[in-house]
Design a protein around this motif. Structure first.
Motif, PDB file in Angstrom:
ATOM      1  N   MET A   1      -1.079   3.763   6.503  1.00 40.24           N
ATOM      2  CA  MET A   1      -2.154   3.347   6.651  1.00 40.24           C
ATOM      3  C   MET A   1      -2.876   3.573   7.860  1.00 40.24           C
ATOM      4  O   MET A   1      -4.083   4.088   7.805  1.00 40.24           O
ATOM      5  N   ILE A   2      -2.174   3.463   9.072  1.00 38.82           N
ATOM      6  CA  ILE A   2      -2.813   3.766  10.391  1.00 38.82           C
ATOM      7  C   ILE A   2      -2.933   5.490  10.139  1.00 38.82           C
ATOM      8  O   ILE A   2      -4.074   5.798  10.848  1.00 38.82           O
ATOM      9  N   THR A  10     -12.684  13.946   6.156  1.00 41.27           N
ATOM     10  CA  THR A  10     -12.844  13.038   4.879  1.00 41.27           C
ATOM     11  C   THR A  10     -11.553  13.043   4.208  1.00 41.27           C
ATOM     12  O   THR A  10     -10.829  13.939   4.185  1.00 41.27           O
ATOM     13  N   LEU A  11     -11.139  12.008   3.913  1.00 35.63           N
ATOM     14  CA  LEU A  11      -9.819  11.446   3.123  1.00 35.63           C
ATOM     15  C   LEU A  11     -10.264  11.854   1.640  1.00 35.63           C
ATOM     16  O   LEU A  11     -11.094  11.634   1.142  1.00 35.63           O
ATOM     17  N   LYS A  12      -9.067  12.471   0.986  1.00 35.14           N
ATOM     18  CA  LYS A  12      -9.244  12.638  -0.376  1.00 35.14           C
ATOM     19  C   LYS A  12      -8.686  11.470  -1.044  1.00 35.14           C
ATOM     20  O   LYS A  12      -7.711  10.633  -0.687  1.00 35.14           O
ATOM     21  N   ALA A  13      -9.360  11.025  -2.241  1.00 35.07           N
ATOM     22  CA  ALA A  13      -9.112   9.781  -2.903  1.00 35.07           C
ATOM     23  C   ALA A  13      -7.682   9.745  -3.311  1.00 35.07           C
ATOM     24  O   ALA A  13      -7.260   8.559  -3.258  1.00 35.07           O
ATOM     25  N   TYR A  14      -6.703  10.593  -3.696  1.00 38.88           N
ATOM     26  CA  TYR A  14      -5.672  10.652  -4.095  1.00 38.88           C
ATOM     27  C   TYR A  14      -4.658   9.913  -2.924  1.00 38.88           C
ATOM     28  O   TYR A  14      -3.530   9.537  -3.067  1.00 38.88           O
ATOM     29  N   PRO A  18      -4.058   4.689  -4.016  1.00 38.42           N
ATOM     30  CA  PRO A  18      -2.877   4.099  -4.326  1.00 38.42           C
ATOM     31  C   PRO A  18      -2.791   2.907  -2.929  1.00 38.42           C
ATOM     32  O   PRO A  18      -2.201   1.934  -3.397  1.00 38.42           O
ATOM     33  N   LEU A  19      -2.989   3.373  -1.804  1.00 34.97           N
ATOM     34  CA  LEU A  19      -3.093   2.265  -0.772  1.00 34.97           C
ATOM     35  C   LEU A  19      -4.037   1.047  -1.224  1.00 34.97           C
ATOM     36  O   LEU A  19      -3.658  -0.054  -0.868  1.00 34.97           O
ATOM     37  N   LEU A  20      -5.179   1.376  -1.439  1.00 36.86           N
ATOM     38  CA  LEU A  20      -6.106   0.404  -1.783  1.00 36.86           C
ATOM     39  C   LEU A  20      -5.848  -0.759  -3.049  1.00 36.86           C
ATOM     40  O   LEU A  20      -5.985  -1.774  -3.073  1.00 36.86           O
ATOM     41  N   GLN A  21      -5.148   0.120  -3.999  1.00 39.64           N
ATOM     42  CA  GLN A  21      -4.599  -0.664  -5.018  1.00 39.64           C
ATOM     43  C   GLN A  21      -3.491  -1.696  -4.833  1.00 39.64           C
ATOM     44  O   GLN A  21      -3.330  -2.790  -4.893  1.00 39.64           O
ATOM     45  N   THR A  22      -2.557  -1.186  -3.748  1.00 40.57           N
ATOM     46  CA  THR A  22      -1.481  -2.052  -3.059  1.00 40.57           C
ATOM     47  C   THR A  22      -2.073  -3.222  -2.273  1.00 40.57           C
ATOM     48  O   THR A  22      -1.990  -4.292  -2.371  1.00 40.57           O
ATOM     49  N   ILE A  23      -3.318  -3.041  -1.492  1.00 40.01           N
ATOM     50  CA  ILE A  23      -3.777  -3.868  -0.837  1.00 40.01           C
ATOM     51  C   ILE A  23      -4.647  -4.915  -1.795  1.00 40.01           C
ATOM     52  O   ILE A  23      -4.607  -6.207  -1.674  1.00 40.01           O
ATOM     53  N   ASN A  24      -5.292  -4.422  -2.837  1.00 41.93           N
ATOM     54  CA  ASN A  24      -5.667  -5.298  -3.798  1.00 41.93           C
ATOM     55  C   ASN A  24      -4.799  -6.062  -4.321  1.00 41.93           C
ATOM     56  O   ASN A  24      -4.932  -7.577  -4.447  1.00 41.93           O
ATOM     57  N   ASN A  25      -3.611  -5.764  -4.717  1.00 42.07           N
ATOM     58  CA  ASN A  25      -2.477  -6.637  -5.272  1.00 42.07           C
ATOM     59  C   ASN A  25      -2.041  -7.661  -4.143  1.00 42.07           C
ATOM     60  O   ASN A  25      -1.699  -8.856  -4.579  1.00 42.07           O
ATOM     61  N   GLU A  50     -15.780   6.719   2.917  1.00 45.25           N
ATOM     62  CA  GLU A  50     -15.034   7.116   1.537  1.00 45.25           C
ATOM     63  C   GLU A  50     -14.338   6.007   0.887  1.00 45.25           C
ATOM     64  O   GLU A  50     -14.304   5.730   0.063  1.00 45.25           O
ATOM     65  N   VAL A  51     -13.752   5.059   1.967  1.00 47.83           N
ATOM     66  CA  VAL A  51     -13.021   4.031   1.522  1.00 47.83           C
ATOM     67  C   VAL A  51     -13.927   3.149   1.278  1.00 47.83           C
ATOM     68  O   VAL A  51     -13.484   2.118   0.331  1.00 47.83           O
ATOM     69  N   ARG A  52     -14.910   2.779   2.242  1.00 49.15           N
ATOM     70  CA  ARG A  52     -15.709   1.517   1.837  1.00 49.15           C
ATOM     71  C   ARG A  52     -16.648   1.792   0.113  1.00 49.15           C
ATOM     72  O   ARG A  52     -16.653   1.023  -0.570  1.00 49.15           O
TER      73      ARG A  52
END
Length: 68
Positions: A1-2, A10-14, A18-25, A50-52
């Motif tokens: 994450m850091i 720019t970060l690629k979505a891939y 997966p990190l956002l899904q883990t954060i969501n969980n 891109e994360v926002r």
């Protein structure tokens, strides 16, 4: 994450979806400690546009911050 939050350009979505899904969980989970970790992790990533944009497309992640 850091590493994701400090990555130049720019970060690629891939890389971050997966990190956002883990954060969501974590945010949706029953553990208060897990929710705290999820909030802190999301806080580190939200400065990236891109994360926002991806977070706005995840209504369960946003609703996890609303307490009843």
């Amino acid at each position: 994450m850091i590493l994701c939050s400090a990555e130049p350009g720019t970060l690629k979505a891939y890389k971050f979806l997966p990190l956002l899904q883990t954060i969501n969980n974590l945010v949706q989970g029953p553990s208060i400690n897990g929710r705290d970790v999820g909030v802190q992790a999301l806080e580190a990533l939200l400065p990236r546009p891109e994360v926002r944009n991806a977070v706005w497309k995840m209504p369960t992640l946003i609703s996890g911050y609303v307490s009843e």
